[in-house]
Design an enzyme around this catalytic site. Structure first.
Site, short mmCIF file in Angstrom:
data_model
loop_
_atom_site.label_atom_id
_atom_site.label_comp_id
_atom_site.label_asym_id
_atom_site.label_seq_id
_atom_site.Cartn_x
_atom_site.Cartn_y
_atom_site.Cartn_z
N GLY A 50 0.79 -1.22 0.00
CA GLY A 50 0.00 0.00 0.00
C GLY A 50 0.83 1.27 0.00
N HIS A 51 2.14 1.17 -0.06
CA HIS A 51 2.99 2.37 0.07
C HIS A 51 4.15 2.31 -0.90
CE1 HIS A 51 5.51 5.45 2.18
NE2 HIS A 51 4.34 5.90 2.53
N PHE A 52 4.09 2.57 -2.04
CA PHE A 52 2.98 2.80 -2.94
C PHE A 52 3.07 1.72 -3.99
CE2 PHE A 52 4.56 6.91 -1.36
CZ PHE A 52 3.45 7.36 -0.68
N VAL A 57 7.98 2.56 -1.64
CA VAL A 57 8.86 3.37 -0.80
C VAL A 57 8.66 2.92 0.65
CG1 VAL A 57 9.37 5.70 0.04
CG2 VAL A 57 8.73 5.36 -2.35
#
EC number: 4.2.1.59
Length: 146
Positions: A50-52, A57
């Protein structure tokens, strides 16, 4: 893993290197302690989903947490057998700066050095580097408790 209670998926250091402790038998107990924690960042890290998704990252707060885990391990190691069963709790984070993104395939080398220790309270300076370049830095404090 013997020094701190963190486990997957929240154990954010893979190993410790360059550990410098005070000589517990020496009369000079004022030398600074320091160490390097190593985190091999892989695409399998749960936060990358979810990041990203299109540009993975490592979240900055997790880099600071990796600094704290490195320092906590160092605190426990510095206490010798007296630290068995104790936990180190984060207290403050100051002057956190993020300089470059950290992503899959990077090896994060986390340098921590004691600034001050009074009783159960410890203060550290931390820097995270990838390929010799600083990616993040912070000053933080923690308390060791039973």
């Amino acid at each position: 893993m013997a020094s701190i209670p963190h486990r997957y998926p929240f154990l954010l250091i893979d190993r410790m290197e360059d550990i410098h402790l005070r000589n517990l038998t020496s009369k000079d107990k004022h030398g600074k302690i320091s160490a390097v924690g190593v985190k091999n960042v892989t695409i399998n890290e749960p936060f990358f989903a979810g990041h990203f998704p299109s540009h993975p990252v490592m979240p900055g707060v997790l880099i600071v947490e990796a600094m704290a885990q490195t320092a906590a391990t160092l605190v426990v190691l510095s206490q010798g057998p007296d630290a068995e069963g104790k936990i180190v709790y984060f207290m403050t984070i100051e002057n956190a700066k993020f300089r470059k993104p950290v992503g899959p395939g990077d090896q994060l080398r986390i340098h921590v050095e004691e600034i001050q220790q009074r009783g159960r309270i410890w203060r550290f300076k931390g820097e995270a580097l990838v390929a010799g370049q600083k990616t993040a830095e912070a000053t933080f404090s923690a308390m060791i408790k039973d």
